[in-house]
Write a protein that holds these residues in place. Sequence first.
Motif, PDB file in Angstrom:
ATOM      1  N   GLY A 180       0.813  -1.208   0.000  1.00 22.79           N
ATOM      2  CA  GLY A 180       0.000   0.000   0.000  1.00 22.79           C
ATOM      3  C   GLY A 180       0.846   1.256   0.000  1.00 22.79           C
ATOM      4  N   ALA A 371      -6.497   6.007   4.210  1.00 21.58           N
ATOM      5  CA  ALA A 371      -6.730   4.587   3.970  1.00 21.58           C
ATOM      6  C   ALA A 371      -8.107   4.359   3.357  1.00 21.58           C
ATOM      7  CB  ALA A 371      -6.588   3.802   5.273  1.00 21.58           C
ATOM      8  N   ARG A 372      -9.082   5.105   3.823  1.00 19.18           N
ATOM      9  CA  ARG A 372     -10.424   4.967   3.256  1.00 19.18           C
ATOM     10  C   ARG A 372     -10.445   5.386   1.788  1.00 19.18           C
ATOM     11  NH1 ARG A 372     -12.659   7.125   7.113  1.00 19.18           N
ATOM     12  NH2 ARG A 372     -12.976   9.252   6.358  1.00 19.18           N
ATOM     13  N   ASP A 375      -9.130   2.544  -0.213  1.00 14.43           N
ATOM     14  CA  ASP A 375     -10.148   1.497  -0.334  1.00 14.43           C
ATOM     15  C   ASP A 375     -11.190   1.872  -1.380  1.00 14.43           C
ATOM     16  OD1 ASP A 375      -8.908  -0.024   1.586  1.00 14.43           O
ATOM     17  OD2 ASP A 375     -10.209   0.639   3.228  1.00 14.43           O
ATOM     18  N   GLU A 376     -11.589   3.144  -1.375  1.00 14.72           N
ATOM     19  CA  GLU A 376     -12.585   3.604  -2.339  1.00 14.72           C
ATOM     20  C   GLU A 376     -12.037   3.586  -3.760  1.00 14.72           C
ATOM     21  OE1 GLU A 376     -13.676   7.422  -0.873  1.00 14.72           O
ATOM     22  OE2 GLU A 376     -14.912   6.634   0.781  1.00 14.72           O
ATOM     23  N   SER A 379      -7.983  -1.346  -6.386  1.00 12.31           N
ATOM     24  CA  SER A 379      -6.633  -1.877  -6.535  1.00 12.31           C
ATOM     25  C   SER A 379      -5.684  -0.825  -7.104  1.00 12.31           C
ATOM     26  CB  SER A 379      -6.643  -3.096  -7.459  1.00 12.31           C
ATOM     27  OG  SER A 379      -5.317  -3.526  -7.706  1.00 12.31           O
TER      28      SER A 379
END
Length: 436
Positions: A180, A371-372, A375-376, A379
Amino acid sequence: MSGEQQARPPWQQVPALLSKVPRIPAVTRRRVKDAPRAGGPSGPPAGLGGNDARLGTRLEDGLAVLQVQRSLGADGGAGYRLLGWCGDLSVSCPAGPTRRAAPAVRLANLRQENGAYPSEVLRAIRLWSGNQPELVRWINRIRSRHGDALRVIICDDTGYELPWELLWLPADGEKGLSAGLLGALVVVVRWTTVRDVGLGLPHRIGDCHGRVLGYLHKDMADDSMVFTRYAHRLHLEMTPFLQALDTELDRTGLVYLGCHGGYGDSVTHLTLGDRTWAEFDGETMLVLRRDRSLVCLNACHSGRFVDNSAQGEEALRGFAELFLRKGAGGCIVTAGKVGDIEARLLVRQLMHEVAARPQSPVTRTLRSFRARAVDEFGSLTDIPSVRDDDGRIDRVGQKRVLRLLSTFMFHFYGHPDTTLRLSEGGTRAAGGREGW
């Protein structure tokens, strides 16, 4: 949100429908066996604004420091070297062919006239990250050792605007580490040399608590909605706001500016609202020194620095350094130009979350915020192309990448355990003419 008048690149012309840990102790010297291996750089940091933290500085368990310093490579080319330490784990990388200024990875490249497409900036950052293997291995080693307790302080006085929060980290299955972006996986703060104060690393945890004191440009008056449940004094004019920074009697936890920002190649082009950097520098801001308030600058380019050699000093100057020097307990700033609508939505969301979590460090809220966004996005291996198979610009894809990058534009300068506790009470207070 910028004071610069610039055309919007084609991909932006989108139809509406697409639309508690102890403080860092005083500096002590490590035992010889704890020191980094021989051969690493020593002595004063090189280049503009060298921070005076040293590799001999002992840190809290779980704290890491990464210094980024201007330096010349073996070929004489300008670049940077890396010095990092966390307990007995250290990294030292000299300037070299893959550690150059890297202007193509600056987030400030977005939204400029003829600016780079967001997907190209993200791809450039991925390539730049891949050229830092020693650094990435060190970060994964300290991630493995400290887990969620790891906090990284990045002291970057190069002025190169390197996007450290977006450094790509690979997975390590043996250590149980996921892949990440650094700023979404780890608590990351920035630090800079604070002039005339003699600070090395941030030496006090910011315990920012009290009411909100702010200035809002009329275009951003709606930012006030974030603070309706808290005691606040907001101004629509700069003069009474600056006066209040010296005279406000109530304890101030947050100083908030929502306005346009300007940037150029000299300090004279740095502006917030209708005031220049030098005009802000001439203010005493006694409230900051007294209360060590958190400062949030919701303004384009507010986190950028300029080389001030034109005014006869070997130093980087910017608004983050200015407000920290005036006494702020921490600063949230913006690394580039964020569009008006996106900025209001993102900063409102961020400040709402920070204010709603008074027991949690600001930095952890910021990490979760990023981080959100990752995620939204989905990949990170699936970055949209600039154009589709018909040769048309993929505006939807570019907007998707832009939102991700915009979330990472918000940088925090200060101690990684700084918290913000705003006083309850939505009663509006007089804030000068046309204020509340």
